[in-house]
Design a protein around this motif. Structure first.
Motif, PDB file in Angstrom:
ATOM      1  N   LEU A   1       0.823  -1.206   0.000  1.00 20.49           N
ATOM      2  CA  LEU A   1       0.000   0.000   0.000  1.00 20.49           C
ATOM      3  C   LEU A   1       0.858   1.257   0.000  1.00 20.49           C
ATOM      4  O   LEU A   1       0.603   2.184  -0.765  1.00 20.49           O
TER       5      LEU A   1
ATOM      6  N   ARG B   1      -9.509   5.014  -2.381  1.00 19.36           N
ATOM      7  CA  ARG B   1     -10.359   3.861  -2.026  1.00 19.36           C
ATOM      8  C   ARG B   1      -9.894   2.611  -2.772  1.00 19.36           C
ATOM      9  O   ARG B   1      -9.823   1.524  -2.197  1.00 19.36           O
TER      10      ARG B   1
ATOM     11  N   ILE C   1      -6.660   1.308  -1.175  1.00 20.93           N
ATOM     12  CA  ILE C   1      -6.897   0.698   0.143  1.00 20.93           C
ATOM     13  C   ILE C   1      -7.604  -0.643  -0.017  1.00 20.93           C
ATOM     14  O   ILE C   1      -7.258  -1.632   0.648  1.00 20.93           O
TER      15      ILE C   1
ATOM     16  N   VAL D   1      -4.231  -4.957   4.940  1.00 25.60           N
ATOM     17  CA  VAL D   1      -5.044  -4.067   5.771  1.00 25.60           C
ATOM     18  C   VAL D   1      -6.290  -4.820   6.226  1.00 25.60           C
ATOM     19  O   VAL D   1      -6.851  -5.626   5.468  1.00 25.60           O
TER      20      VAL D   1
ATOM     21  N   VAL E   1     -13.177   2.409   4.931  1.00 19.76           N
ATOM     22  CA  VAL E   1     -12.481   2.836   3.710  1.00 19.76           C
ATOM     23  C   VAL E   1     -12.946   4.206   3.217  1.00 19.76           C
ATOM     24  O   VAL E   1     -12.112   5.076   2.939  1.00 19.76           O
TER      25      VAL E   1
ATOM     26  N   ALA F   1     -10.279   7.345   3.158  1.00 14.56           N
ATOM     27  CA  ALA F   1      -9.900   7.827   1.830  1.00 14.56           C
ATOM     28  C   ALA F   1     -10.063   9.338   1.705  1.00 14.56           C
ATOM     29  O   ALA F   1      -9.580   9.937   0.742  1.00 14.56           O
TER      30      ALA F   1
ATOM     31  N   LEU G   1      -4.711   3.163   9.285  1.00 15.04           N
ATOM     32  CA  LEU G   1      -5.076   1.883   8.696  1.00 15.04           C
ATOM     33  C   LEU G   1      -4.490   0.700   9.456  1.00 15.04           C
ATOM     34  O   LEU G   1      -4.639  -0.451   9.046  1.00 15.04           O
TER      35      LEU G   1
END
Length: 217
Positions: free
Chosen positions: A93, A146, A149, A158, A164, A168, A203
């Protein structure tokens, strides 16, 4: 309500029989409208300013866009957006988030925020236009986050329990505050700091510095 009534000198009423309108300069004129909007705001913006910036005749603009509002709405509607297929996939990520921070895109995002700020009065008069403007200016940035993630969730990086949509919004909201409220430029390092110190910990991930230290040990 802004008065968009045109004076006689603003409109060239002479018929142009058999002559087709040339739309080849529309993108240049619309881009000039966005530049003036970002600099002056909707209330102070005039068609004269746009015509001067685009080096086009004022009558030409009024034949194509009978009012300032129509010019602005058309300009916003024609703004380009990045598509999710362009998003990087580095395997982590943080790698994705950092790879997605490109200087031209950062500058474009800052410009879009200033454009949106310049449209506050017009947006308050037209909820439909406000929704369209948000869809073009705000939503693409949140949608990209989004996507990244959700990809991390699919990888098991995650937890699927994170909110989310809420998370975001962190980076777009803070860059908007930096640009519009504090009047400060947003650069690549600032966004990396938001990623490392705010988004990743929110996160449940280690910050960028901790991740780097772990990789070196």
């Amino acid at each position: 309500m802004t008065d968009t009534t045109l004076s006689a000198e603003d409109v060239d009423s002479t018929p142009k029989l058999g002559r087709k309108r040339d739309h080849s300069r529309d993108p240049e004129i619309l881009d000039a409208a966005l530049e003036v909007l970002a600099e002056k705001g909707y209330e102070r913006m005039t068609v004269d300013m746009v015509a001067a910036r685009a080096r086009a005749g004022k009558a030409t603009l009024y034949r194509r866009w009978p009012s300032k509002a129509e010019l602005v709405i058309d300009a916003v509607a024609c703004m380009k957006n990045a598509h999710p297929v362009d998003l990087p996939d580095t395997g982590t990520l943080r790698g994705d988030l950092v790879a997605n921070i490109k200087t031209p895109a950062v500058k474009d995002g800052e410009r879009k925020l200033r454009i949106m700020a310049g449209m506050v009065s017009l947006m308050s008069e037209s909820p439909e236009f406000a929704d369209a403007a948000r869809a073009v200016i705000v939503e693409p940035r949140a949608a990209a986050l989004r996507t990244l993630i959700l990809r991390a969730i699919d990888r098991g990086e995650v937890s699927p329990d994170v909110d989310v949509p809420l998370l975001a919004q962190i980076i777009p909201s803070m860059t908007a505050y930096q640009t519009l409220m504090l009047g400060r430029a947003v650069d690549r390092q600032y966004i990396i700091t938001l990623v490392d110190e705010i988004l990743l910990p929110a996160l449940g991930l280690a910050s960028g510095e901790e991740t780097t230290a772990t990789a070196r040990s």
